[in-house]
Write a protein that holds these residues in place. Sequence first.
Motif, PDB file in Angstrom:
ATOM      1  N   LYS A   1       0.817  -1.221   0.000  1.00  0.00           N
ATOM      2  CA  LYS A   1       0.000   0.000   0.000  1.00  0.00           C
ATOM      3  C   LYS A   1       0.852   1.274   0.000  1.00  0.00           C
ATOM      4  O   LYS A   1       0.307   2.374   0.002  1.00  0.00           O
ATOM      5  N   LEU A   2       2.159   1.145  -0.006  1.00  0.00           N
ATOM      6  CA  LEU A   2       3.023   2.320   0.058  1.00  0.00           C
ATOM      7  C   LEU A   2       3.291   2.885  -1.332  1.00  0.00           C
ATOM      8  O   LEU A   2       3.449   2.132  -2.291  1.00  0.00           O
ATOM      9  N   PRO A   3       3.388   4.205  -1.443  1.00  0.00           N
ATOM     10  CA  PRO A   3       3.733   4.819  -2.740  1.00  0.00           C
ATOM     11  C   PRO A   3       5.197   4.582  -3.074  1.00  0.00           C
ATOM     12  O   PRO A   3       6.013   4.281  -2.194  1.00  0.00           O
ATOM     13  N   ALA A   4       5.540   4.767  -4.335  1.00  0.00           N
ATOM     14  CA  ALA A   4       6.915   4.518  -4.791  1.00  0.00           C
ATOM     15  C   ALA A   4       7.926   5.444  -4.130  1.00  0.00           C
ATOM     16  O   ALA A   4       9.126   5.157  -4.136  1.00  0.00           O
ATOM     17  N   THR A   5       7.471   6.543  -3.570  1.00  0.00           N
ATOM     18  CA  THR A   5       8.375   7.511  -2.950  1.00  0.00           C
ATOM     19  C   THR A   5       8.408   7.393  -1.424  1.00  0.00           C
ATOM     20  O   THR A   5       8.871   8.293  -0.742  1.00  0.00           O
ATOM     21  N   ALA A   6       7.930   6.278  -0.889  1.00  0.00           N
ATOM     22  CA  ALA A   6       7.914   6.086   0.561  1.00  0.00           C
ATOM     23  C   ALA A   6       9.327   6.101   1.129  1.00  0.00           C
ATOM     24  O   ALA A   6      10.318   5.870   0.429  1.00  0.00           O
ATOM     25  N   LEU A   7       9.430   6.375   2.430  1.00  0.00           N
ATOM     26  CA  LEU A   7      10.723   6.371   3.110  1.00  0.00           C
ATOM     27  C   LEU A   7      11.434   5.030   2.931  1.00  0.00           C
ATOM     28  O   LEU A   7      10.801   3.990   2.757  1.00  0.00           O
ATOM     29  N   GLY A   8      12.758   5.066   3.042  1.00  0.00           N
ATOM     30  CA  GLY A   8      13.522   3.830   3.066  1.00  0.00           C
ATOM     31  C   GLY A   8      13.130   2.989   4.270  1.00  0.00           C
ATOM     32  O   GLY A   8      12.886   3.508   5.368  1.00  0.00           O
ATOM     33  N   ILE A   9      13.066   1.686   4.065  1.00  0.00           N
ATOM     34  CA  ILE A   9      12.561   0.773   5.100  1.00  0.00           C
ATOM     35  C   ILE A   9      13.553  -0.366   5.303  1.00  0.00           C
ATOM     36  O   ILE A   9      14.095  -0.921   4.344  1.00  0.00           O
ATOM     37  N   VAL A  10      13.789  -0.714   6.572  1.00  0.00           N
ATOM     38  CA  VAL A  10      14.573  -1.903   6.912  1.00  0.00           C
ATOM     39  C   VAL A  10      13.676  -2.842   7.717  1.00  0.00           C
ATOM     40  O   VAL A  10      12.966  -2.399   8.617  1.00  0.00           O
ATOM     41  N   VAL A  11      13.716  -4.121   7.372  1.00  0.00           N
ATOM     42  CA  VAL A  11      12.765  -5.084   7.933  1.00  0.00           C
ATOM     43  C   VAL A  11      13.488  -6.315   8.450  1.00  0.00           C
ATOM     44  O   VAL A  11      14.343  -6.880   7.759  1.00  0.00           O
ATOM     45  N   VAL A  12      13.142  -6.730   9.654  1.00  0.00           N
ATOM     46  CA  VAL A  12      13.483  -8.068  10.123  1.00  0.00           C
ATOM     47  C   VAL A  12      12.193  -8.862  10.249  1.00  0.00           C
ATOM     48  O   VAL A  12      11.288  -8.489  11.002  1.00  0.00           O
ATOM     49  N   GLN A  13      12.081  -9.921   9.459  1.00  0.00           N
ATOM     50  CA  GLN A  13      11.002 -10.895   9.542  1.00  0.00           C
ATOM     51  C   GLN A  13      11.658 -12.219   9.916  1.00  0.00           C
ATOM     52  O   GLN A  13      12.532 -12.700   9.203  1.00  0.00           O
ATOM     53  N   HIS A  14      11.274 -12.787  11.049  1.00  0.00           N
ATOM     54  CA  HIS A  14      11.842 -14.079  11.428  1.00  0.00           C
ATOM     55  C   HIS A  14      11.492 -15.104  10.355  1.00  0.00           C
ATOM     56  O   HIS A  14      10.326 -15.419  10.135  1.00  0.00           O
TER      57      HIS A  14
END
Length: 361
Positions: free
Chosen positions: A196-209
């Motif tokens: 659901k995020l636009p192409a210009t969304a903030l940079g994101i870092v994700v940890v998914q177990h």
Amino acid sequence: MAEQRIKVMIVDDSAVVRQVISQALMADAGIEVIGTAADPIFALQKMNAQWPDVLVVDIEMPRMDGITFLKKVMAERPTPVVVCSSLAEKGAQATFEALSAGAVSIITKPKVGLKNFLEDASNDIVQAVRSAARANMRAVRTTAAPATFSGFRPKLTADVMLSSANNAALVKTTEQLVAIGTSTGGTQALEIVLSKLPATALGIVVVQHMPEKFTAMFAERLNNLCQIEVREAKNGDRVMPGRALIAPGGRHMMLKRNGAQYVVEVVDGPLVNRHKPSVDVLFRSVAKFAGANALGIIMTGMGDDGARGMKEMHATGAHTIAQDEASCVVFGMPKEAIKLGAVDQVIALEQIPQAIVSFGK
């Protein structure tokens, strides 16, 4: 009053798998294996007599494959399902189809040395079943809705580069980022948020177990569904607008600063809170290097990984959000962060995309 035992049924065409998993589960006083079946047809016959609290299901089976079986169970009587899957690429893809259909957890199994592997992993199997038994199946059914591809523009085109955000917004977002931590139920939850995020969304870092070798395929799946770029993180990758980096299974991911830019460091190391990657490792590094420039989000998951790291983020001025209980598959991780006083806001899963967009403005 004695704890009511978790009733489990194991559905796998391998007699070895059925036997070893049964032994592992029955060694736990809180679990009762009420039946095993070599394929879903046999399983359904047995389930009509006694319905389990948790199903442990293979993907590739005779007469009916595991995904078809899973969809049938979810349509008739939603029940927590732990998927047993091979690490083969085809099996991994099938596993993500199962997660989209409502499975809550994955146990990976190799094609060789299976008996020894399952015996060594017996504690993980028990924990996966216990976690699944606590799953909020109403949330699973909501998050398992099929993703839509309509309305998405191609990535890395002039159209995307010139869309909504102006130059001033882009300058601002280079110093801000979003850190997300999640576990059980997180694959579906991340799909809902990131798509659901636009192409210009903030940079994101994700940890998914998630186990090693699954994260690359998971990132590829999300990349095909999202307007932003989603990829498995590599050491030195830059955190930048329009990009989400998923920590690779079997490695920790930490945020670092390189001049005015944020980058990630992907490293080996010990298990932290029984996990690698660990949400705490990521969140603590975000607290150290980003502070008030970061938005921290902790979502559905078993245990307390991320709670202390979020507390550190909160203390350094980051804005922190926890997913609410009603929309979580398992409320463990958000609940622990809330208990520590680490959370500024508690919101539903459906509200998280807008919270990310608003933080970047």
